[in-house]
Design an enzyme around this catalytic site. Structure first.
Site, short mmCIF file in Angstrom:
data_model
loop_
_atom_site.label_atom_id
_atom_site.label_comp_id
_atom_site.label_asym_id
_atom_site.label_seq_id
_atom_site.Cartn_x
_atom_site.Cartn_y
_atom_site.Cartn_z
N ARG A 15 0.85 -1.20 0.00
CA ARG A 15 0.00 0.00 0.00
C ARG A 15 0.88 1.24 0.00
O ARG A 15 1.92 1.29 0.66
CB ARG A 15 -0.90 0.02 1.23
CG ARG A 15 -1.86 1.22 1.23
CD ARG A 15 -2.71 1.28 2.48
NE ARG A 15 -3.55 2.48 2.44
CZ ARG A 15 -4.31 2.89 3.46
NH1 ARG A 15 -4.32 2.20 4.58
NH2 ARG A 15 -5.03 3.99 3.35
N HIS A 16 0.46 2.26 -0.74
CA HIS A 16 1.24 3.50 -0.77
C HIS A 16 1.29 4.13 0.63
O HIS A 16 0.45 3.87 1.50
CB HIS A 16 0.67 4.49 -1.79
CG HIS A 16 -0.69 5.04 -1.44
ND1 HIS A 16 -0.89 5.97 -0.45
CD2 HIS A 16 -1.92 4.78 -1.97
CE1 HIS A 16 -2.17 6.28 -0.38
NE2 HIS A 16 -2.82 5.57 -1.28
N THR A 28 -9.87 9.03 -1.73
CA THR A 28 -8.88 9.49 -2.71
C THR A 28 -8.79 8.48 -3.84
O THR A 28 -8.23 7.40 -3.67
CB THR A 28 -7.49 9.65 -2.07
OG1 THR A 28 -7.62 10.23 -0.78
CG2 THR A 28 -6.61 10.51 -2.95
N ARG A 72 1.10 8.89 -6.07
CA ARG A 72 1.46 8.37 -4.75
C ARG A 72 1.95 6.92 -4.79
O ARG A 72 2.78 6.52 -3.98
CB ARG A 72 0.28 8.52 -3.78
CG ARG A 72 -1.02 7.84 -4.23
CD ARG A 72 -2.20 8.42 -3.45
NE ARG A 72 -3.48 7.80 -3.76
CZ ARG A 72 -4.27 8.15 -4.76
NH1 ARG A 72 -3.89 9.11 -5.60
NH2 ARG A 72 -5.44 7.55 -4.94
N GLU A 101 -6.94 2.86 -7.70
CA GLU A 101 -7.94 2.88 -6.64
C GLU A 101 -9.35 2.90 -7.21
O GLU A 101 -9.59 3.30 -8.37
CB GLU A 101 -7.72 4.11 -5.75
CG GLU A 101 -8.62 4.20 -4.53
CD GLU A 101 -8.52 3.02 -3.57
OE1 GLU A 101 -8.93 1.90 -3.99
OE2 GLU A 101 -8.07 3.19 -2.43
N TRP A 102 -10.29 2.41 -6.43
CA TRP A 102 -11.71 2.50 -6.77
C TRP A 102 -12.01 3.93 -7.21
O TRP A 102 -11.62 4.88 -6.54
CB TRP A 102 -12.54 2.15 -5.53
CG TRP A 102 -13.98 1.81 -5.77
CD1 TRP A 102 -14.90 2.57 -6.43
CD2 TRP A 102 -14.68 0.63 -5.33
NE1 TRP A 102 -16.13 1.96 -6.43
CE2 TRP A 102 -16.00 0.75 -5.76
CE3 TRP A 102 -14.29 -0.50 -4.63
CZ2 TRP A 102 -16.97 -0.22 -5.49
CZ3 TRP A 102 -15.24 -1.46 -4.37
CH2 TRP A 102 -16.56 -1.33 -4.80
N TYR A 104 -14.03 6.90 -7.14
CA TYR A 104 -15.08 7.35 -6.23
C TYR A 104 -16.07 8.31 -6.86
O TYR A 104 -17.07 8.68 -6.24
CB TYR A 104 -14.44 7.98 -4.99
CG TYR A 104 -13.61 7.00 -4.19
CD1 TYR A 104 -14.16 5.82 -3.70
CD2 TYR A 104 -12.26 7.24 -3.93
CE1 TYR A 104 -13.40 4.92 -2.98
CE2 TYR A 104 -11.49 6.35 -3.20
CZ TYR A 104 -12.07 5.19 -2.73
OH TYR A 104 -11.31 4.29 -2.02
#
Length: 233
Positions: A15-16, A28, A72, A101-102, A104
């Site tokens: 994970r970042h 995010t 990131r 990432e999902w 959003y």
């Protein structure tokens, strides 16, 4: 045969590190944020302890690395491997939206409480509360879309690892991505739907580990604990 046998192919989930929005809990997705100074320290500390020759993640044993293309995660990838005594060849590294990432959508930058309150104001969630694993995000990803792209990546990983389940050659894999999508990845690795209740945690800058029980490609597994390789004499 030990389930901790490092000759069985593994998938390391990285994970970042911390960002400003990680600190305050804002969703995010596509927003480009740098790691905070503490976020950089999180990742470099992880790298110093776990990445390198004869360490948990030995770059010489890594067949492929997949990285989300967000800033990131790129920074995190560099922090993880720039400190290593064995470099990762460029042709082993793929930057892909499959592990970003999902999305959003309309919820980008919001807190969970703000999302839920806004949905209620718009007349949604009258019978049950919002659950991202089931309901997805307005203007963003649905659970079905996330499942599709993760399943595509998992299939590619298993194609790489399938011929070497008995340690014929090292084919570990590293996935550098984001908190929610990595938890989704774990569920799909195990064959679970995203809305299955399975509470998972992964700290910023942290490492998770997946593999296979009994060296069987059809028995994907989640490590709940792993022994650390001994330090070289």
């Amino acid at each position: 045969m030990s389930d901790l046998d490092a000759t069985t192919p593994r998938v390391f989930l990285a994970r970042h590190g911390e960002t400003e929005w990680t600190k305050n809990g804002r969703y995010t997705g596509k927003t480009e944020l740098d790691l905070t100074p503490d976020g950089v320290r999180q990742v470099t500390s992880t790298a110093a302890q776990f990445v390198g020759h004869r360490k948990l993640i030995d770059p010489a044993h890594v067949a492929r690395v997949w990285v989300s293309p967000r800033k990131r995660t790129r920074q995190t990838f560099r922090c993880l491997f720039d400190c290593s005594d064995v470099s990762i060849a460029d042709n082993k590294v793929t930057f892909t939206e499959d592990i970003t990432e999902w999305d959003y959508g309309d919820y980008e930058g919001l807190l969970v409480g703000e999302i839920r309150a806004g949905r209620v104001e718009r007349g949604l969630d009258k019978e049950r509360g919002w659950n991202i694993w089931r309901d997805g995000c307005e203007g963003g990803d649905s659970a079905q879309q996330v499942t599709g792209r993760l399943d595509r990546l998992i299939a590619e990983i298993r194609d790489i690892q399938r011929p070497y389940m008995n340690g014929e050659k090292p084919v570990d894999v590293v996935v550098v991505a984001h908190g929610l999508i990595l938890r989704c990845f774990v569920k799909r690795w195990l064959g679970y739907p995203l809305d299955m209740p399975l509470t998972l945690m992964l700290s910023p800058g942290g490492i998770g580990i997946l593999s296979y029980k009994n060296r069987d490609i059809d028995e994907p597994a989640l490590f709940i604990g792993i022994s650390i390789p001994p330090l070289e004499d």
